[in-house]
Write a protein that holds these residues in place. Structure first.
Motif, PDB file in Angstrom:
ATOM      1  N   HIS A 103       0.883  -1.237   0.036  1.00  0.00           N
ATOM      2  CA  HIS A 103       0.063  -0.208   0.149  1.00  0.00           C
ATOM      3  C   HIS A 103       0.907   1.354  -0.067  1.00  0.00           C
ATOM      4  CE1 HIS A 103      -3.888  -1.741   0.360  1.00  0.00           C
ATOM      5  NE2 HIS A 103      -3.600  -2.421   1.347  1.00  0.00           N
ATOM      6  N   LEU A 104       1.904   1.358   0.807  1.00  0.00           N
ATOM      7  CA  LEU A 104       2.745   2.458   0.896  1.00  0.00           C
ATOM      8  C   LEU A 104       3.317   2.747  -0.442  1.00  0.00           C
ATOM      9  CD1 LEU A 104       4.338   1.882   4.251  1.00  0.00           C
ATOM     10  CD2 LEU A 104       2.646   3.434   3.612  1.00  0.00           C
ATOM     11  N   PHE A 105       3.800   1.528  -1.134  1.00  0.00           N
ATOM     12  CA  PHE A 105       4.558   1.806  -2.601  1.00  0.00           C
ATOM     13  C   PHE A 105       3.669   2.253  -3.435  1.00  0.00           C
ATOM     14  CE2 PHE A 105       8.038  -1.078  -0.685  1.00  0.00           C
ATOM     15  CZ  PHE A 105       9.038   0.002  -0.847  1.00  0.00           C
ATOM     16  N   SER A 106       2.152   2.075  -3.330  1.00  0.00           N
ATOM     17  CA  SER A 106       1.294   2.366  -4.339  1.00  0.00           C
ATOM     18  C   SER A 106       0.864   3.757  -4.336  1.00  0.00           C
ATOM     19  CB  SER A 106       0.153   1.461  -4.041  1.00  0.00           C
ATOM     20  OG  SER A 106      -0.532   1.768  -2.870  1.00  0.00           O
ATOM     21  N   PHE A 107       1.457   4.447  -3.321  1.00  0.00           N
ATOM     22  CA  PHE A 107       1.231   5.962  -3.412  1.00  0.00           C
ATOM     23  C   PHE A 107       1.665   6.447  -4.654  1.00  0.00           C
ATOM     24  CE2 PHE A 107       1.250   6.228   1.192  1.00  0.00           C
ATOM     25  CZ  PHE A 107       0.068   6.205   1.538  1.00  0.00           C
ATOM     26  N   LYS A 108       1.014   7.613  -5.427  1.00  0.00           N
ATOM     27  CA  LYS A 108       1.516   8.279  -6.494  1.00  0.00           C
ATOM     28  C   LYS A 108       2.760   8.742  -6.358  1.00  0.00           C
ATOM     29  CE  LYS A 108      -3.260   9.071  -8.357  1.00  0.00           C
ATOM     30  NZ  LYS A 108      -4.493  10.028  -8.517  1.00  0.00           N
ATOM     31  N   THR A 113       1.924   4.907 -10.332  1.00  0.00           N
ATOM     32  CA  THR A 113       1.293   5.761 -11.302  1.00  0.00           C
ATOM     33  C   THR A 113       1.186   5.058 -12.742  1.00  0.00           C
ATOM     34  OG1 THR A 113       3.612   6.350 -12.011  1.00  0.00           O
ATOM     35  CG2 THR A 113       2.521   7.818 -10.519  1.00  0.00           C
ATOM     36  N   GLU A 114       0.637   5.756 -13.610  1.00  0.00           N
ATOM     37  CA  GLU A 114       0.617   4.940 -14.936  1.00  0.00           C
ATOM     38  C   GLU A 114       1.839   4.654 -15.499  1.00  0.00           C
ATOM     39  OE1 GLU A 114      -1.433   5.816 -19.506  1.00  0.00           O
ATOM     40  OE2 GLU A 114      -1.812   7.118 -17.482  1.00  0.00           O
ATOM     41  N   GLU A 115       3.043   5.408 -15.327  1.00  0.00           N
ATOM     42  CA  GLU A 115       4.203   4.898 -15.936  1.00  0.00           C
ATOM     43  C   GLU A 115       5.295   4.150 -15.207  1.00  0.00           C
ATOM     44  OE1 GLU A 115       3.235   8.213 -14.967  1.00  0.00           O
ATOM     45  OE2 GLU A 115       2.479   8.776 -17.097  1.00  0.00           O
ATOM     46  N   LYS A 116       4.812   4.086 -13.690  1.00  0.00           N
ATOM     47  CA  LYS A 116       5.627   3.157 -12.855  1.00  0.00           C
ATOM     48  C   LYS A 116       4.834   1.979 -12.142  1.00  0.00           C
ATOM     49  CE  LYS A 116       8.239   7.093 -11.230  1.00  0.00           C
ATOM     50  NZ  LYS A 116       8.642   7.714 -10.015  1.00  0.00           N
ATOM     51  N   TRP A 117       3.798   1.709 -12.688  1.00  0.00           N
ATOM     52  CA  TRP A 117       2.951   0.668 -11.978  1.00  0.00           C
ATOM     53  C   TRP A 117       3.476  -0.681 -12.067  1.00  0.00           C
ATOM     54  CZ3 TRP A 117       1.342  -3.577 -15.108  1.00  0.00           C
ATOM     55  CH2 TRP A 117       1.437  -3.521 -16.357  1.00  0.00           C
ATOM     56  N   HIS A 118       4.134  -1.010 -13.354  1.00  0.00           N
ATOM     57  CA  HIS A 118       4.922  -2.434 -13.714  1.00  0.00           C
ATOM     58  C   HIS A 118       6.057  -2.398 -12.890  1.00  0.00           C
ATOM     59  CE1 HIS A 118       6.975   0.851 -15.818  1.00  0.00           C
ATOM     60  NE2 HIS A 118       7.598  -0.154 -16.499  1.00  0.00           N
ATOM     61  N   TYR A 119       6.982  -1.347 -12.152  1.00  0.00           N
ATOM     62  CA  TYR A 119       7.977  -1.575 -11.236  1.00  0.00           C
ATOM     63  C   TYR A 119       7.291  -1.926  -9.789  1.00  0.00           C
ATOM     64  CZ  TYR A 119      10.753   0.924 -14.600  1.00  0.00           C
ATOM     65  OH  TYR A 119      11.722   1.277 -15.528  1.00  0.00           O
ATOM     66  N   LEU A 120       6.172  -1.441  -9.594  1.00  0.00           N
ATOM     67  CA  LEU A 120       5.173  -1.650  -8.158  1.00  0.00           C
ATOM     68  C   LEU A 120       5.031  -3.031  -8.336  1.00  0.00           C
ATOM     69  CD1 LEU A 120       3.783  -1.074  -5.801  1.00  0.00           C
ATOM     70  CD2 LEU A 120       1.980  -0.386  -7.161  1.00  0.00           C
TER      71      LEU A 120
END
Length: 241
Positions: A103-108, A113-120
């Motif tokens: 949850h913490l890493f999913s903060f914008k 974000t749309e650019e970084k979701w795959h890293y998450l």
């Protein structure tokens, strides 16, 4: 839904994994599903493949289902009888800690974000799985029960017990494992249909299913949804001022 389906299959087939392999081998092999799934979900961003994303979710589910079986078995078999409950709690505790960090890493302001979701979705499980495999293979022994009953390695089981208990007086526990093996070998294996037809076993199975069912109504999912919908944005602003 693919994650849940994979979890069901992973939990079901984990019995065959733990029977065919040693306890120490089963856990790192589970992480292979995470490594493959992480690569697929990371690649899906660049190849624009929904199929790759769906397969990765299915593989994550398989690993999650298998881990919920293999890890508690390992913890139970390396723990003293009087501490098995406390030790097994560690597994669920770290599952919840993992959910918290996700949850913490999913903060914008971080990776949500749309650019970084795959890293998450790809990097944290990939890195943790690599560390887990290296640490487990290098430092964690096989369980005494697996060594003794599956491999008939009496000296290996005794050595592991001495290491785990920090004492050379492990004869009583070795005898306890042997006694358990003698009792289990005389018990007749029952199929699922036979278990459900037996009043005693059916009651135990139904009670276990009931506990798992009512657990879903404890309120954790409601709190999770409320957190996402109402408090996550304000919390993010306060944390990243």
């Amino acid at each position: 839904y693919l994650f849940l389906l994979g979890g069901i299959l992973g939990a079901f087939f984990s019995k065959f994994t733990t029977d065919l392999l040693s306890r120490k081998q089963a856990i790192p092999i589970n992480n292979i599903f995470v490594l493959v799934a992480s690569i697929l979900i990371f690649a899906s961003k660049y190849i624009e493949s929904p199929v790759s994303l769906m397969i990765s979710r299915f593989l994550f589910g398989i690993q999650g289902g298998m881990t919920c079986v293999t890890v508690p078995i390992y913890l139970i078999e390396i723990s003293p009888i009087q501490m098995r409950g406390q030790v097994c709690l560690i597994h669920q505790l770290f599952v919840l800690i993992g959910i918290l960090f996700s949850h913490l890493f999913s903060f914008k302001r971080m990776l949500g974000t749309e650019e970084k979701w795959h890293y998450l979705h790809a990097l944290p499980p990939f890195i943790v799985s690599i560390i887990c495999c290296i640490f487990f293979i290098m430092f964690c022994p096989d369980t005494p029960r697996s060594l003794l009953l599956k491999n008939a390695d009496h000296e290996g089981a005794r050595t592991v017990l001495m290491r785990l208990r920090n004492t050379s007086n492990v004869a009583a526990e070795i005898e306890e494992i042997n006694e358990e093996s003698r009792h289990s070998s005389t018990d007749e294996s029952l199929s699922l249909i036979q278990i459900l037809k037996n009043n005693h076993y059916r009651s135990l199975v139904l009670f276990g299913l009931f506990l798992q069912f009512v657990q879903q109504f404890c309120g954790s999912e409601a709190v999770n949804i409320i957190f996402k919908q109402k408090f996550k944005t304000s919390l993010e602003k306060n944390l990243f001022l």
